[in-house]
Design a protein around this motif. Structure first.
Motif, PDB file in Angstrom:
ATOM      1  N   ASP A  29       0.725  -1.098  -0.013  1.00  9.22           N
ATOM      2  CA  ASP A  29      -0.060   0.043  -0.054  1.00  9.22           C
ATOM      3  C   ASP A  29       0.890   1.302  -0.144  1.00  9.22           C
ATOM      4  OD1 ASP A  29      -2.401   1.346  -0.135  1.00  9.22           O
ATOM      5  OD2 ASP A  29      -3.078   0.519   1.613  1.00  9.22           O
ATOM      6  N   VAL A  30       0.298   2.130  -0.243  1.00 11.22           N
ATOM      7  CA  VAL A  30       1.075   3.818  -0.247  1.00 11.22           C
ATOM      8  C   VAL A  30       0.399   4.445   0.639  1.00 11.22           C
ATOM      9  CG1 VAL A  30       1.676   3.322  -2.841  1.00 11.22           C
ATOM     10  CG2 VAL A  30      -0.595   4.613  -2.000  1.00 11.22           C
ATOM     11  N   ASP A  31       0.942   5.613   1.057  1.00  8.05           N
ATOM     12  CA  ASP A  31       0.429   6.645   2.199  1.00  8.05           C
ATOM     13  C   ASP A  31      -0.422   7.600   1.134  1.00  8.05           C
ATOM     14  OD1 ASP A  31       1.067   8.452   4.485  1.00  8.05           O
ATOM     15  OD2 ASP A  31       1.175   9.987   2.835  1.00  8.05           O
ATOM     16  N   MET A  32      -1.631   7.858   1.710  1.00 12.61           N
ATOM     17  CA  MET A  32      -2.646   8.597   1.430  1.00 12.61           C
ATOM     18  C   MET A  32      -2.224  10.013   0.858  1.00 12.61           C
ATOM     19  SD  MET A  32      -5.759   8.111   0.359  1.00 12.61           S
ATOM     20  CE  MET A  32      -6.543   6.796   1.384  1.00 12.61           C
ATOM     21  N   ASP A  33      -1.406  10.575   1.723  1.00 10.26           N
ATOM     22  CA  ASP A  33      -1.073  12.025   1.255  1.00 10.26           C
ATOM     23  C   ASP A  33      -0.170  12.040   0.179  1.00 10.26           C
ATOM     24  OD1 ASP A  33      -2.985  13.017   3.105  1.00 10.26           O
ATOM     25  OD2 ASP A  33      -1.783  12.866   4.606  1.00 10.26           O
ATOM     26  N   THR A  34       0.989  11.212   0.333  1.00  9.91           N
ATOM     27  CA  THR A  34       1.804  11.241  -0.729  1.00  9.91           C
ATOM     28  C   THR A  34       1.969  10.417  -2.082  1.00  9.91           C
ATOM     29  OG1 THR A  34       3.401   9.501   0.408  1.00  9.91           O
ATOM     30  CG2 THR A  34       3.511  11.873   1.247  1.00  9.91           C
ATOM     31  N   GLN A  35       1.196   9.246  -1.767  1.00 13.36           N
ATOM     32  CA  GLN A  35       1.038   8.236  -2.868  1.00 13.36           C
ATOM     33  C   GLN A  35       2.391   7.441  -3.010  1.00 13.36           C
ATOM     34  OE1 GLN A  35      -0.300  11.880  -4.255  1.00 13.36           O
ATOM     35  NE2 GLN A  35      -1.834  11.010  -2.722  1.00 13.36           N
ATOM     36  N   ASN A  36       3.296   7.680  -2.054  1.00 14.83           N
ATOM     37  CA  ASN A  36       4.352   6.967  -2.170  1.00 14.83           C
ATOM     38  C   ASN A  36       4.286   5.594  -0.815  1.00 14.83           C
ATOM     39  OD1 ASN A  36       5.942   8.222  -3.907  1.00 14.83           O
ATOM     40  ND2 ASN A  36       6.644   9.786  -2.387  1.00 14.83           N
ATOM     41  N   VAL A  37       5.000   4.371  -1.044  1.00  8.38           N
ATOM     42  CA  VAL A  37       5.353   3.567  -0.143  1.00  8.38           C
ATOM     43  C   VAL A  37       6.079   4.146   0.911  1.00  8.38           C
ATOM     44  CG1 VAL A  37       5.146   1.568  -1.647  1.00  8.38           C
ATOM     45  CG2 VAL A  37       7.270   2.797  -1.519  1.00  8.38           C
ATOM     46  N   THR A  38       5.773   3.429   2.190  1.00  9.47           N
ATOM     47  CA  THR A  38       6.558   3.922   3.382  1.00  9.47           C
ATOM     48  C   THR A  38       7.290   2.644   3.832  1.00  9.47           C
ATOM     49  OG1 THR A  38       4.637   3.461   4.890  1.00  9.47           O
ATOM     50  CG2 THR A  38       5.018   5.613   3.667  1.00  9.47           C
ATOM     51  N   ALA A  39       8.181   2.857   4.926  1.00  9.67           N
ATOM     52  CA  ALA A  39       8.802   1.456   5.547  1.00  9.67           C
ATOM     53  C   ALA A  39       7.763   0.809   6.101  1.00  9.67           C
ATOM     54  CB  ALA A  39       9.827   2.166   6.555  1.00  9.67           C
ATOM     55  N   GLU A  40       6.606   1.627   6.621  1.00  6.90           N
ATOM     56  CA  GLU A  40       5.559   1.000   7.360  1.00  6.90           C
ATOM     57  C   GLU A  40       4.681  -0.193   6.486  1.00  6.90           C
ATOM     58  OE1 GLU A  40       5.231   0.447  10.872  1.00  6.90           O
ATOM     59  OE2 GLU A  40       7.040   1.558  10.736  1.00  6.90           O
ATOM     60  N   THR A  41       4.330   0.481   5.207  1.00  9.01           N
ATOM     61  CA  THR A  41       3.828  -0.197   4.209  1.00  9.01           C
ATOM     62  C   THR A  41       4.336  -1.394   3.773  1.00  9.01           C
ATOM     63  OG1 THR A  41       4.292   1.052   2.269  1.00  9.01           O
ATOM     64  CG2 THR A  41       2.092   1.656   3.845  1.00  9.01           C
ATOM     65  N   ILE A  42       5.735  -1.385   3.651  1.00  7.05           N
ATOM     66  CA  ILE A  42       6.668  -2.437   3.255  1.00  7.05           C
ATOM     67  C   ILE A  42       6.752  -3.375   4.217  1.00  7.05           C
ATOM     68  CG2 ILE A  42       8.997  -2.735   2.615  1.00  7.05           C
ATOM     69  CD1 ILE A  42       9.037   0.008   1.192  1.00  7.05           C
ATOM     70  N   LYS A  43       6.979  -3.014   5.569  1.00  8.59           N
ATOM     71  CA  LYS A  43       7.356  -4.038   6.807  1.00  8.59           C
ATOM     72  C   LYS A  43       6.103  -4.897   6.590  1.00  8.59           C
ATOM     73  CE  LYS A  43       9.827  -1.131   9.996  1.00  8.59           C
ATOM     74  NZ  LYS A  43       9.465  -0.412  11.293  1.00  8.59           N
ATOM     75  N   GLU A  44       4.818  -4.584   6.402  1.00  8.55           N
ATOM     76  CA  GLU A  44       3.825  -5.629   6.411  1.00  8.55           C
ATOM     77  C   GLU A  44       3.930  -6.694   5.324  1.00  8.55           C
ATOM     78  OE1 GLU A  44       0.511  -3.084   5.707  1.00  8.55           O
ATOM     79  OE2 GLU A  44       0.628  -1.945   7.436  1.00  8.55           O
ATOM     80  N   LYS A  45       4.600  -6.446   4.180  1.00  9.02           N
ATOM     81  CA  LYS A  45       4.630  -7.325   3.308  1.00  9.02           C
ATOM     82  C   LYS A  45       6.103  -8.238   3.277  1.00  9.02           C
ATOM     83  CE  LYS A  45       0.842  -5.941   1.671  1.00  9.02           C
ATOM     84  NZ  LYS A  45      -0.417  -6.991   1.613  1.00  9.02           N
ATOM     85  N   ILE A  46       6.913  -8.043   4.016  1.00 12.54           N
ATOM     86  CA  ILE A  46       8.304  -8.612   4.119  1.00 12.54           C
ATOM     87  C   ILE A  46       7.935 -10.128   4.717  1.00 12.54           C
ATOM     88  CG2 ILE A  46      10.486  -8.896   5.049  1.00 12.54           C
ATOM     89  CD1 ILE A  46      10.629  -5.741   5.186  1.00 12.54           C
ATOM     90  N   THR A  47       8.602 -10.955   4.077  1.00 13.09           N
ATOM     91  CA  THR A  47       8.594 -12.582   4.569  1.00 13.09           C
ATOM     92  C   THR A  47      10.117 -13.166   4.345  1.00 13.09           C
ATOM     93  OG1 THR A  47       8.030 -13.631   2.258  1.00 13.09           O
ATOM     94  CG2 THR A  47       6.159 -12.795   3.405  1.00 13.09           C
TER      95      THR A  47
END
Length: 369
Positions: free
Chosen positions: A98-116
């Protein structure tokens, strides 16, 4: 119709192209080398490699990383399809974040959720030319590909976007900030990776016959193929256009910024419009596109189109495309898919065009109430 994207070319580009044609040098040659040197200097890179498209540059970046087959690469869902396609073509699996709503960029938090345990790399996209917050992402300890296709003039904490991760990729297609018709660029902070990329670009051939002949090699027509790869060579015609664009890039960027600031001023006080984020202090924006959010997006877009103003949503979230068979639920991307709208911002707009966009966006908001 006022177009949503565009570039501006003229006599500077024509002069560069004419020189190549008169010298009968249309393929990759001296103009390509000069453009690469000038871009490297502008970005602060040790080396810059011009390729035939930004999409192919992304594929080259994937191959430069030499990731394990079947491993996962985290990709923002709100991006151009090439980002996911090159992951698949490199025998890896795109995992959408997912991306940040205000910047339309990925963040460390949205990336962490997907790391396996199968995650091998991260791809970030500096959406619209606004730099991703890179430091927390680098701290995750995974290789990072920077899609800087919107961000040729952007910086993050004083450093050019594209030079912060492991590999950076730029696009110079017909509507980008620096346009050569079709083309892309690759940079890396790993010198040996750039040397390998230089060989890969020309079908994996170590040296061309002409290069070998100038270095005293006998039977110079015999070449060494160092690895299998497709041809991604640019032309001196494209590079010549790029040299013409570089001469005026600062002026083109200043004009983009002027339009951006008019929009921010005109739309910033309208409750129904959520305007895009400006770059934070210390960073630099490329102003590739102006992205607003409105609840009644479809009716506003239709009203604008009927009044001669073309708008779009750039991009449709990839996790929603059936091709990728993604089961992800990405709340922000899905909301942006219903509310986001890119409105015209490019150097071919006149101030009358800008005034018309402002006027009719305001009218569209009233009509849609």
């Amino acid at each position: 119709m006022i177009n949503v994207f565009g570039s501006k070319v003229g006599h500077e580009e024509i002069e560069e192209i004419s020189e190549s044609i008169l010298k009968q040098w249309m393929g990759m040659g001296p103009k390509t080398k000069k453009f690469e040197m000038d871009m490297a200097a502008r970005l602060g890179a040790e080396k810059f490699l011009l390729v035939d498209s930004g999409s192919n540059g992304l594929y080259m970046a994937m191959k430069m990383l030499d990731l394990p087959k079947g491993s996962e690469v985290i990709v923002p869902s709100l991006t151009w399809v090439s980002c996911a396609q090159v992951v698949l073509l490199a025998d890896c699996i795109p995992v959408f974040a997912d991306v940040d709503m205000d910047t339309q960029n990925v963040t460390a938090e949205t990336i962490k959720e997907k790391i396996t345990e199968n995650t091998s790399a991260i791809m970030v996209v500096h959406y619209g030319g606004l730099a991703v917050d890179m430091d927390p992402i680098l701290e995750l300890g995974l290789p990072v590909i920077e899609d800087a296709c919107h961000a040729v003039d952007s910086t993050y904490k004083g450093k050019a976007c594209g030079l912060i991760g492991d590999v950076g990729v730029y696009s110079f297609d017909a509507v980008k900030n620096l346009s050569i018709g079709e083309g892309g660029g690759v940079v890396s902070r790993h010198g040996e990776w750039m040397e390998r990329a230089s060989l890969m670009r020309y079908c994996g051939i170590g040296k061309s016959g002409f290069e070998a002949s100038t270095q005293g090699k006998e039977r110079w027509w015999e070449y060494n193929i160092v690895e299998p790869f497709i041809k991604m060579c640019p032309s001196d015609i494209a590079a010549g256009i790029g040299l013409g664009q570089l001469k005026k890039l600062d002026d083109l960027q200043a004009y983009r910024k002027k339009i951006w600031e008019i929009y921010q001023s005109e739309f910033g006080e309208i409750d129904e419009i959520k305007t895009p984020k400006d770059a934070p202090n210390g960073d630099k924006h490329s102003y590739f596109t102006y992205f607003i959010r409105i609840d009644n997006r479809d009716s506003v877009a239709k009203y604008l189109f009927e009044n001669g103003i073309y708008t779009t949503l750039r991009y449709h979230p990839l996790h929603m495309n059936p091709l990728y068979k993604s089961k992800a639920v990405l709340k922000n991307c899905e909301e942006l898919n219903e509310t986001g709208l890119n409105i015209p911002l490019h150097p071919s707009l006149t101030m009358d065009d800008v005034d018309k966009v402002v006027t009719y966006v305001k009218k569209a908001i009233k009509e849609a109430k």
